[in-house]
Design an enzyme around this catalytic site. Sequence first.
Site: not given
Ligand code: NAD
Length: 254
Positions: A91, A143, A156, A158-160
């Site tokens: 995640n 995503s 982003y 590219a990574s997803k």
């Molecule tokens: P968030 O920032 O609330 O949570 C992300 C968590 O990842 C944080 O707690 C952060 O500390 C942790 N993290 C980041 N880099 C890290 C590392 N190197 N090692 C360990 N932990 C690390 O964000 P979120 O929105 O809850 O995102 C969760 C996932 O959902 C992500 O992969 C994001 O790309 C995906 N996503 C989110 C959205 C959105 O709108 N929020 C949309 C599409 C996809």
Amino acid sequence: MTQNIAIHQDEVAGKVALVTGAASGIGRAIALMLHARGAKVVAEDIDGSVEALARPGLVPVVADITQDGAAEHAVAVAVDQFGRLDILVNNAGIIINKLVVDMTRADWERIQAVNATAAFLHCREAVKAMIPQKSGAIVNIASYASYFAFPTIAAYTASKGALAQLTRTLALEAIGHGIRVNAIGVGDVLTNILDDVVEDGPAFLAEHGQGAPIGRAAQPEEIAEIVAFMASDRASFMVGAVVMADGGMTVTAG
Ligand code: NAD
């Protein structure tokens, strides 16, 4: 939403899960929901606030998931503390908003390292632990940006995109061992992920979410619900799927 997290109380009972990025947002909701539904959970995050999740059956691990040995360590914690690993949820994710012409190599590589490479490393170590068991489930948090784009999010997207293709390829390699690998194409969710790139991240996501057919962004628990299902034996026929959960954002023509 949170009051409903125990509806499927036995959904993942007896299973052991590893969730990355569990300190906040979607990952925190996933870790708590899997735990509430009977799983033992290892909650990994670079942010020390993940320690606050500690409780019987839930062990926090503070680590940068991109570091050599981090995946090996997190899987070892699951096996040492709880005897096995049944579920991995990749995640953790980060984003950067920069035009390609302004992006440094370091910007690009950090996004790939967290969103794609660390997911690969955690998948590899998890599958090693799951193969002898002949069972397991991996859910990758992809995503709508796995498929769609707009300016400033090239690193982003590219990574997803890589994460979606990792999901499909590993699914083919792992299913013969009884391990299912799937992903979720998440739309706008009200979290702090944009806090470093816009002034008010949740407000930006709330407004952006209004552009989806559903007319709003999601709460983290709405994504956790799908993870809990896909990680459970109820999703026994799902293999290599990237399931959209985006309020219809990728369906509409305008
Ligand atoms: P968030 O920032 O609330 O949570 C992300 C968590 O990842 C944080 O707690 C952060 O500390 C942790 N993290 C980041 N880099 C890290 C590392 N190197 N090692 C360990 N932990 C690390 O964000 P979120 O929105 O809850 O995102 C969760 C996932 O959902 C992500 O992969 C994001 O790309 C995906 N996503 C989110 C959205 C959105 O709108 N929020 C949309 C599409 C996809």
